[in-house]
Design an enzyme around this catalytic site. Structure first.
Site: not given
Length: 473
Positions: A199, A380
């Protein structure tokens, strides 16, 4: 974990706003009803964690300080002054945790390697005690028939590198490549799948725009230079793996948020397009097309530090071919004609997270449509729920079951539409240190009683075990 606040990707970093307040994720009904959906044979059912959030042992076996050690120990930075010094004590309890993974039937485990555990100061000879821990973890996974999926960077930059400029310093990308090379050479093909940078957008938005993640800056011009250096680090790590000659796979881990205009007006459509540029294309395009989105660069301006920091050859490095894309999906974003945002769906305990399963389908099919049939893993997807341990020693998290069921159904629909989805990892395997909110939010399938470090399988863990056994819903 996790996506962090779903703030505007633009340089302002203003929080999303919208009407109402609905934080009840248990609005679904018949959460455990079967849907008759079967996933492809050998689908990789998994769960995910990250080093700083679960390992603890912050000062043991040669581990150095990270920016999250510094940030979380700074008064006022985390809720309740919480930090990851102990977390879920996974460093000492990994064998029991591995047994829990086996008992759940996991086929894949996505974890991260702590950079300061390998290089205390972010450079130099690797710390053998740190490498040995991850070797024991990887071997333990293989012993239990679970495929390791290792992330090289999940936000725990060595503090010594931050002191030298952190990700604003181009040299940090090269230090990352050296660290990656050390890990590749130590673990080799025992790790079949590597993820480079987790991320990068969250580092940019939460670490440099809003400032509620480490290193806690609020500097828009620095933020996008950081984005470039993170992407450069990704590309250099890919090159480092290729240089080993190992037959292992590698790709980035990107949190992607579908961006929708709030209405059909030209203004909202244009604003959503630019928002998507900052939110998604800024990270996807350089990897898969070898260029940054022109609209984002124009919006930043030719004098921005990012634009000025792009050197000849950088984009060739960043676009080094990858073997897969890790997608992390948490929430959609609805964009107004003025570039603001609105809330359209109920939120979880994490106020930034709108619960919208169709967004999973939209983002997976969009990636395949726009960038070709690159293999995808979801690394995720999850939500926090108000979990409590009953007197009977159980945790009933029906809301999490409903959330996972609905999102897995959307993922299955994406597979049926031609998306080459290989695996899915719940966030998270266990409750953990949730960054700036400390231990106030519980995202795990496994309840952690922090005073005793006792593990308790929640209802969602038992449900997920049945899903894995059936290879479907």
């Amino acid at each position: 974990m996790t996506a962090g606040d779903a703030t505007p990707a633009r340089r302002t970093g203003d929080p999303a706003t919208g009407p109402g307040d609905d934080t009840d994720p248990e609005r679904h009904t018949d959460a455990e009803g079967t849907l008759g959906l079967h996933f492809p044979e050998n689908f990789g059912w998994g769960a995910a964690t990250s080093a700083y959030q679960i390992e603890g042992a912050a000062k043991e076996d040669g581990r150095g300080e990270s920016i999250w050690d510094t940030f979380s120990r700074t008064p006022g930075r985390t809720r309740g002054g919480d930090n990851g010094d102990v977390a879920a004590d996974h460093y000492h309890r990994y064998l029991a945790d591995l047994d829990l993974m086996r008992d759940l039937g996991l086929r894949s485990y996505r974890f991260s390697i702590s950079w300061p555990r390998i290089q205390a100061d972010g450079r130099g000879a690797p710390n053998q005690r740190g490498l040995d821990f991850y070797r024991r973890l990887v071997d333990g996974l293989h012993d239990r028939g679970i495929a390791p999926m290792a992330t090289l960077y999940h936000w725990d930059l060595p503090q010594a590198l931050q002191d030298a400029g952190g990700w604003e310093n181009r040299d940090t990308a090269h230090r990352f490549a050296e660290y990656a090379d050390a890990v590749f050479n130590a673990l080799g093909t025992a790790v079949p799948t590597w993820l480079t940078v987790n991320e990068p957008k969250t580092v940019v938005q939460n670490g440099y725009l809003i400032g509620h993640h480490a290193p806690g800056h609020q500097d828009p011009d620095a933020a996008y230079l950081v984005a470039h250096h993170l992407m450069l680090a990704h590309g250099l790590a890919v090159q480092a793996l290729r240089a080993t000659g190992d037959d292992t796979r590698i790709g980035p881990a990107l949190n992607l948020h579908p961006c929708y205009p709030v209405d059909d007006s030209p203004a909202a459509t244009a604003a959503a397009r630019l928002y998507d540029g900052y939110e998604n294309r800024l990270y996807l395009d350089p990897v898969f097309t070898g260029s940054y989105p022109a609209d984002v660069l124009a919006d930043l301006g030719p004098g921005s530090r990012m634009v000025q920091g792009i050197r000849d050859g950088d984009l060739k490095i960043i676009s080094a071919p990858v073997d897969l894309l890790a997608v992390q999906y948490y929430t959609p974003i609805y964009v107004t004609g003025t570039g603001g945002t609105e809330r359209r769906w109920p939120t979880s305990e994490a106020s930034w997270q709108q619960i919208y399963p169709d967004g999973m389908y939209d983002i997976l099919t969009r990636v395949t449509r726009d960038y070709g049939p690159v293999p995808i893993t979801v690394t995720e997807n999850g939500l926090p729920t108000p979990d409590t341990l009953s007197d009977a020693g159980t945790v009933d998290d029906t809301g999490r079951i409903a959330f996972l069921r609905d999102h897995l159904a959307a993922a299955h629909r994406a597979v049926a539409s031609g998306v080459p989805l290989e695996s899915y990892h719940v966030w998270s395997l266990m409750d953990n240190f949730e960054w700036e909110v400390g231990y106030d939010q519980r995202w795990g399938l496994i309840y952690v009683d922090y005073p005793t470090q006792r593990r308790v399988l929640k209802s969602s863990a038992h449900w997920y075990r049945r899903v894995i056994a059936a290879n479907g819903l």
